[in-house]
Every structure is written in C-alpha cells, then in structure tokens.
Motif scaffolding. Structure first.
Motif, PDB file in Angstrom:
ATOM      1  N   ARG A 105       0.866  -1.558   0.403  1.00 11.93           N
ATOM      2  CA  ARG A 105       0.024  -0.349  -0.091  1.00 11.93           C
ATOM      3  C   ARG A 105       0.557   0.865  -0.480  1.00 11.93           C
ATOM      4  O   ARG A 105       1.804   0.683   0.450  1.00 11.93           O
ATOM      5  N   TYR A 106       0.221   2.110  -0.277  1.00 13.27           N
ATOM      6  CA  TYR A 106       1.102   3.788  -1.135  1.00 13.27           C
ATOM      7  C   TYR A 106       1.218   4.496   0.261  1.00 13.27           C
ATOM      8  O   TYR A 106      -0.368   4.050   0.516  1.00 13.27           O
ATOM      9  N   TYR A 107       1.565   5.213   1.148  1.00 13.28           N
ATOM     10  CA  TYR A 107       1.210   6.138   1.690  1.00 13.28           C
ATOM     11  C   TYR A 107       2.418   7.140   1.488  1.00 13.28           C
ATOM     12  O   TYR A 107       3.146   7.234   0.721  1.00 13.28           O
ATOM     13  N   HIS A 108       1.624   8.403   1.894  1.00 11.89           N
ATOM     14  CA  HIS A 108       1.793   9.846   1.543  1.00 11.89           C
ATOM     15  C   HIS A 108       1.913  10.408   2.526  1.00 11.89           C
ATOM     16  O   HIS A 108       1.036  10.701   3.837  1.00 11.89           O
ATOM     17  N   ARG A 109       3.473  11.875   2.898  1.00  9.77           N
ATOM     18  CA  ARG A 109       3.712  11.977   3.682  1.00  9.77           C
ATOM     19  C   ARG A 109       3.165  14.358   2.896  1.00  9.77           C
ATOM     20  O   ARG A 109       4.229  14.520   2.528  1.00  9.77           O
ATOM     21  N   SER A 110       2.621  15.177   3.580  1.00  4.05           N
ATOM     22  CA  SER A 110       2.283  16.194   2.634  1.00  4.05           C
ATOM     23  C   SER A 110       3.300  17.070   3.203  1.00  4.05           C
ATOM     24  O   SER A 110       4.139  16.927   4.145  1.00  4.05           O
ATOM     25  N   LEU A 111       3.975  17.418   2.396  1.00  2.46           N
ATOM     26  CA  LEU A 111       4.831  18.059   2.677  1.00  2.46           C
ATOM     27  C   LEU A 111       4.459  20.024   1.818  1.00  2.46           C
ATOM     28  O   LEU A 111       5.730  21.015   3.060  1.00  2.46           O
ATOM     29  N   ASN A 112       3.753  19.857   0.700  1.00  2.00           N
ATOM     30  CA  ASN A 112       3.183  21.297   0.984  1.00  2.00           C
ATOM     31  C   ASN A 112       1.823  20.756   0.614  1.00  2.00           C
ATOM     32  O   ASN A 112       1.489  21.073  -0.345  1.00  2.00           O
ATOM     33  N   PRO A 113       1.355  21.073   1.962  1.00  2.00           N
ATOM     34  CA  PRO A 113      -0.127  20.663   1.599  1.00  2.00           C
ATOM     35  C   PRO A 113      -0.964  22.009   1.187  1.00  2.00           C
ATOM     36  O   PRO A 113      -1.853  21.641   0.136  1.00  2.00           O
ATOM     37  N   LYS A 114      -1.158  22.679   1.011  1.00  2.00           N
ATOM     38  CA  LYS A 114      -1.959  24.201   0.389  1.00  2.00           C
ATOM     39  C   LYS A 114      -1.629  23.239  -0.963  1.00  2.00           C
ATOM     40  O   LYS A 114      -2.504  23.317  -2.606  1.00  2.00           O
ATOM     41  N   LYS A 115      -0.589  22.715  -1.739  1.00  2.00           N
ATOM     42  CA  LYS A 115      -0.036  22.569  -3.392  1.00  2.00           C
ATOM     43  C   LYS A 115      -0.871  21.358  -3.623  1.00  2.00           C
ATOM     44  O   LYS A 115      -1.900  21.514  -4.103  1.00  2.00           O
ATOM     45  N   LEU A 116      -0.856  19.978  -2.197  1.00  2.00           N
ATOM     46  CA  LEU A 116      -1.729  19.459  -2.464  1.00  2.00           C
ATOM     47  C   LEU A 116      -3.688  19.233  -2.908  1.00  2.00           C
ATOM     48  O   LEU A 116      -4.040  18.557  -3.648  1.00  2.00           O
ATOM     49  N   VAL A 117      -3.576  20.422  -1.787  1.00  2.00           N
ATOM     50  CA  VAL A 117      -4.828  20.914  -2.108  1.00  2.00           C
ATOM     51  C   VAL A 117      -5.513  21.428  -4.164  1.00  2.00           C
ATOM     52  O   VAL A 117      -6.803  21.184  -4.115  1.00  2.00           O
ATOM     53  N   GLU A 118      -4.502  22.243  -3.771  1.00  2.91           N
ATOM     54  CA  GLU A 118      -4.825  22.889  -5.385  1.00  2.91           C
ATOM     55  C   GLU A 118      -5.114  22.370  -6.491  1.00  2.91           C
ATOM     56  O   GLU A 118      -6.023  22.411  -7.026  1.00  2.91           O
ATOM     57  N   CYS A 119      -4.145  20.741  -6.132  1.00  2.00           N
ATOM     58  CA  CYS A 119      -4.184  19.784  -7.245  1.00  2.00           C
ATOM     59  C   CYS A 119      -4.888  18.591  -7.130  1.00  2.00           C
ATOM     60  O   CYS A 119      -5.307  17.462  -7.108  1.00  2.00           O
TER      61      CYS A 119
ATOM     62  N   GLY B  50      14.227  20.531   0.069  1.00  2.00           N
ATOM     63  CA  GLY B  50      14.350  19.992  -1.819  1.00  2.00           C
ATOM     64  C   GLY B  50      12.676  20.575  -2.633  1.00  2.00           C
ATOM     65  O   GLY B  50      13.032  20.050  -3.784  1.00  2.00           O
ATOM     66  N   ASP B  51      12.471  21.371  -1.934  1.00  2.00           N
ATOM     67  CA  ASP B  51      10.880  21.232  -2.667  1.00  2.00           C
ATOM     68  C   ASP B  51       9.997  20.745  -2.692  1.00  2.00           C
ATOM     69  O   ASP B  51       9.434  20.940  -4.377  1.00  2.00           O
ATOM     70  N   PHE B  52       9.910  19.755  -2.443  1.00  2.00           N
ATOM     71  CA  PHE B  52       8.862  17.803  -2.826  1.00  2.00           C
ATOM     72  C   PHE B  52       7.654  18.627  -2.586  1.00  2.00           C
ATOM     73  O   PHE B  52       7.406  19.298  -1.633  1.00  2.00           O
ATOM     74  N   ASP B  53       7.261  18.261  -2.856  1.00  2.00           N
ATOM     75  CA  ASP B  53       5.477  18.632  -2.725  1.00  2.00           C
ATOM     76  C   ASP B  53       4.335  17.490  -1.507  1.00  2.00           C
ATOM     77  O   ASP B  53       4.379  17.316  -0.477  1.00  2.00           O
ATOM     78  N   VAL B  54       5.162  16.053  -2.217  1.00  2.00           N
ATOM     79  CA  VAL B  54       4.887  15.164  -1.260  1.00  2.00           C
ATOM     80  C   VAL B  54       6.248  13.969  -1.287  1.00  2.00           C
ATOM     81  O   VAL B  54       6.987  13.644  -1.989  1.00  2.00           O
ATOM     82  N   PHE B  55       6.196  13.397   0.289  1.00  2.00           N
ATOM     83  CA  PHE B  55       6.658  12.247  -0.014  1.00  2.00           C
ATOM     84  C   PHE B  55       6.391  10.881   0.663  1.00  2.00           C
ATOM     85  O   PHE B  55       5.141  10.519   1.174  1.00  2.00           O
ATOM     86  N   ASN B  56       6.232   9.974  -0.923  1.00  2.00           N
ATOM     87  CA  ASN B  56       5.814   8.835  -0.689  1.00  2.00           C
ATOM     88  C   ASN B  56       6.156   7.358  -0.122  1.00  2.00           C
ATOM     89  O   ASN B  56       8.211   7.577  -0.679  1.00  2.00           O
ATOM     90  N   CYS B  57       6.120   6.189   0.977  1.00  2.00           N
ATOM     91  CA  CYS B  57       6.628   5.499   0.762  1.00  2.00           C
ATOM     92  C   CYS B  57       5.455   4.174   1.087  1.00  2.00           C
ATOM     93  O   CYS B  57       4.033   4.496   0.481  1.00  2.00           O
ATOM     94  N   LEU B  58       5.796   3.404   0.422  1.00  2.00           N
ATOM     95  CA  LEU B  58       5.046   1.607   0.701  1.00  2.00           C
ATOM     96  C   LEU B  58       4.931   1.223   2.406  1.00  2.00           C
ATOM     97  O   LEU B  58       5.870   1.691   3.006  1.00  2.00           O
TER      98      LEU B  58
END
Ligand SMILES: CCCCCCCCCCCCCC(=O)SCCNC(=O)CCNC(=O)[C@H](O)C(C)(C)COP(=O)(O)OP(=O)(O)OC[C@H]1O[C@@H](n2cnc3c(N)ncnc32)[C@H](O)[C@@H]1OP(=O)(O)O
Ligand SMILES: CNCCCN(C)c1ncc(F)c(N2CC(C(=O)NCc3cnc4ccccn34)C2)n1
Length: 405
Positions: free
Chosen positions: A203-217, A354-362
């Motif tokens: 399963r994929y899990y996501h850690r928001s780094l740039n929540p404003k952009k993630l919501v806008e996307c 490093g200006d990432f919007d989200v950090f994903n892991c399994l």
C-alpha cells in the motif's frame, strides 16, 4: 444441468465475482494461478536455450520492432514523450507519472545493462514510437536462501490509441524471449493492478510537505473544520536535521555502504544483492533523480545509517494553477546508530528543503514504524509485487526489501 437460482447468478455477476475470469495471456505463462496454493518455492518451468525462439515475435503489419539507444538524445526523448503522454495514471486520471529524461537514462543503464532489452514498437510509416518495455539485470535474493539472476521489468507502455488490442502480451513475450536468450529465466516486476499472482500486495502512504499545493491539485482535500493555515501548521517538518553529521553519500562511502546494505537486506524475503558498482549507480546523489544521505562513525568512517529517495514528478492533468507535482519516493533506508524515526525525520526535512510537494512510501521494509509517527496518510494506490517463473508463498508487505522505480 443444475438449476442455479437466478437471484444468486444475478448477485454474483453484480458482485463481478467471476471466479473463472480468464487471463487469456497470463494463464499461459509460468506464474501461479490467481487462486493457487504454493507448495514449494522455486522455478515453475525449466527450459534451455534450445527451447527459445530465435526470431522476434510477429507484430501487426503496420508496426516494427526497434531497440532504443538511450545514449542517443533523440531516441531517449522518444521514450520520455511516450511515457509522459501514455504511462501510469491514477484511477481518476488526475495525475500521470512524468519520469524525467535523466531519470530514464539512469533507470535504464545500471551496470551490465543490455541495449537489446530497451524494446520499442514504431509505426513503419511515421516511425512514431507507440510502445515500450524494458528489462535490466539484477541479482535478487528470494526467501533469504536463493540468489537468482533475474531481470527487473519496467516502463511497459502502449500508446493510448492502441490499447486493448493485445499488444502488451506481445511485448511481454518478446522481452521474455530476449532475456531467455541470455540464459536468464526469472523476472521481478510491480504493477498497480492485480494479476496472477502477487508475491505481496503493498500500500502507498503519503506525507504532505506542501499541503496548500496538494489541496489545489486535488491530491488531498482540506479536512472538515480545518483551515488551510492550520493544515500548513499541522504538516510542518523539523527546521533542522537530528542525525549528527548527516551528509550526501560520496564514492568513498561505497565499500562500507555496500556492506551495510547487504547485512540489512538479508533479513527480507525479496531483496536485491548489490555490488559496489551497483550501489554507486543506484545511490549516487543526482539532482532531480536521486537523493541519498549517510551518517558515518566519526572514528572509523563506516556508514552506520542511510536514507534515500528518488524524484518522480507527476503531470497534473487539466489543472489551471499547477502543471506538475514534485514527489519523493522512499528508496533504501537503514538506521543502526540512530532511531529509524529520527533518520526519516531528516529525510522529510531534506525533501522539504528540496522543494518536494509530497513524500511517498510503501508499507514495505520497517516503514510502518514511522508511517504513523510522521503523519503519513494511506493512499488509494496499491502496488503488487510479482515474480515471473518462480513460485513462492505470498508474503507480508514487511517482508519486501526491494524497490522498483
Ligand atoms: C524471464 C524474463 C521474463 C520477463 C517478463 C516478465 C513479466 C513482465 C510483465 C510486465 C510487467 C510490467 C511492469 C510495469 O511496467 S507496470 C506499469 C504498466 N504500464 C502502465 O500502466 C501504463 C499505462 N497503461 C498502458 O500502457 C497499457 O494499459 C498496458 C501496456 C499496461 C497494457 O496494455 P493494454 O491495456 O492495451 O492491454 P492489452 O490488450 O495489450 O493486453 C491485455 C493483457 O495484458 C495484461 N496486462 C495489463 N496491464 C498489465 C501490466 N501492467 N503488467 C502485466 N500485464 C498487464 C492484462 O492482464 C491482459 O492479460 P490477460 O489478463 O488477458 O492475461
Ligand atoms: C512499475 N513501477 C511501479 C512504480 C510506479 N509507481 C510509482 C506507482 N505505480 C502505481 C501506483 F498506484 C503508484 N502510486 C503512487 C501513489 C500516488 O502517488 N498516487 C497519486 C498519484 C500521483 N501521481 C500519480 C501517477 C500515477 C498514479 C498515481 N499517482 C499511487 N505508483
């Protein structure tokens, strides 16, 4: 003819429970049947070079096989464009992976790669690239006992206009043939869909780094009664690193990093076995491709801890404000002198820097140890792990020690 209650039949078809759903292609392949119980682990069929077809499979008349030379910028750009426009999308077609040109060159050219395993299909007339599949060599340890020379299959792609014409099985059979010609009979691959027969369902899990952009996307949504400023505050990461002296991996670290990786990966049921050359290829820091940081023992210089993540942006489809989403995907992480949660706190800090919007892991490795503490949210994507021509018991995701790009 047994009379089966019509209501039951309707219920079953409505539940789409078609147990006999034929996998017209996969049921012809050396993979366990979807409902098989595996007795003993090992190769499913044993063949020799004499059994391998010497000429390429037949394509429909309008098409031709090509080998892509990824050292040629024009051909590498053809692969990039095919994938940029036709590769994996989420279920709601809001995002499509946008593997970059330097990333593809890196992913396709590890030590001992074969150009012959970068297979394309072009339209004879126009020379337009309309399909691709790749294999790279890898030594994979299975069940902590077998060390198997395999290939990793990736970047299978058929142009959107040529879908559901049974082209994929032709690509898979052709890459199988070319790999068999090199006396290699097993493969590892992952996919977001269920096929016969997953080794592990992750399963994929996501850690928001740039929540404003993630919501806008529309990658994530604003939880009820949570303001955007509160969401930003809730997702703030550490201002500084915690691990003493954490720094980018260098070539001088490779011998000890190779030993640390081998020791760590030996505990997993499916894991790569990497030479120093392979460790440097896969973990050398490379802007917009790979980030790898290490902690070393100040006295001995030995690598004691490592965190790494790869850069895989996604095109944001049809969004007025954002064209791309910058995602970091967790790669190999090992903590022996610091707690894993502290190492991953640094990974999140460094990804944010490093200006990432989200950090994903399994939920593979020991990732479930930090997923909660670091505010990862479960995603809607699953990743199925597969082996070709190798039967083994189904594993828990935490037994997986292999990351495919
Ligand atoms: C020893 C060496 C062995 C080497 C080979 C090892 C095996 C490697 C296997 C490949 C590992 C790839 C790893 C990655 O790259 S996973 C990423 C796959 N790529 C994408 O999802 C990109 C977007 N989608 C597409 O480009 C197409 O939809 C693809 C090309 C995926 C299918 O094209 P299309 O949609 O036009 O369908 P079709 O009519 O041609 O063919 C339908 C048949 O194909 C089976 N199918 C569909 N999707 C996949 C899939 N992801 N893996 C394996 N099989 C798949 C399907 O079950 C059906 O067979 P059956 O159910 O009837 O039996
Ligand atoms: C063969 N190599 C397997 C790896 C390919 N990889 C990375 C992949 N395969 C299937 C997935 F389900 C997936 N997910 C990451 C999670 C995610 O980020 N979901 C939102 C999202 C943002 N952008 C995209 C693009 C495509 C699909 C979902 N997207 C779900 N990742």
């Amino acid at each position: 003819q047994p009379v089966v209650d019509k209501n039951i039949l309707n219920l079953l078809s409505s539940m789409n429970v078609d147990k006999n759903a034929a996998h017209a292609f996969w049921d012809t392949q050396p993979v366990p049947k979807i409902d098989a119980q595996v007795e003993k682990s090992g190769p499913i069929e044993v063949k020799t070079l004499d059994d391998v077809r010497k000429e390429p499979l037949t394509l429909p008349a309008l098409f031709e096989w090509v080998v892509l030379d990824v050292n040629d910028q024009v051909q590498l750009n053809d692969v990039y464009t095919l994938l940029n426009e036709n590769y994996v999308e989420d279920d709601d077609n809001m995002f499509r992976f946008d593997y970059s040109i330097p990333f593809l060159k890196w992913a396709l050219q590890p030590p001992h790669y074969l150009k012959d395993w970068h297979i394309g299909v072009r339209v004879k007339e126009s020379k337009k690239l309309v399909a691709f599949i790749s294999a790279i060599p890898a030594t994979i340890n299975v069940d902590k006992t077998d060390s198997v020379k395999m290939v990793e299959i990736n970047f299978l792609c058929v142009h959107k206009k040529l879908r559901e014409k049974r082209l994929a099985p032709v690509l898979i059979k052709e890459i199988t043939r070319r790999v068999n010609l090199q006396n290699i009979w097993q493969a590892a691959y992952t996919a977001g869909i269920v096929l016969p027969k997953p080794v592990a369902s992750c399963r994929y899990y996501h850690r928001s780094l740039n929540p404003k952009k993630l919501v806008e996307c529309k990658f994530s949504s604003l939880p009820p009664r949570v303001s955007m400023s509160l969401l930003i505050k809730l997702n703030r990461v550490e201002e500084n690193t915690k691990c003493p002296g954490i720094r980018p991996l260098t070539k001088a670290d490779v011998p000890s990093a190779t030993r640390l990786l081998a020791k760590y990966l030996s505990q997993y049921s499916l894991a790569p076995s990497m030479s120093e050359e392979e460790v440097w290829h896969w973990l050398a820091p490379q802007k917009n491709v790979m980030d790898c940081y290490v902690v070393v023992d100040p006295k001995t210089g030995e690598v004691t801890d490592m965190c790494s993540f790869y850069t895989l942006p996604s095109s944001v489809i049809g969004n007025p404000k954002h064209k791309t989403l910058k995602a970091a995907f967790s790669f190999y992480n090992i903590a022996t002198s610091v707690p894993l949660v502290d190492l991953m706190a640094d990974a999140l800090h460094l990804a944010k820097k490093g200006d990432f919007d989200v950090f994903n892991c399994l939920d593979i490795f020991e990732n479930s140890k930090f997923i909660k503490e670091h505010k990862f949210q479960p995603g809607d994507g699953n990743l199925q792990y597969y082996l070709y021509n190798y039967a083994t018991q189904t594993k828990d995701p935490s037994a997986m020690g292999l990351v495919l790009l």
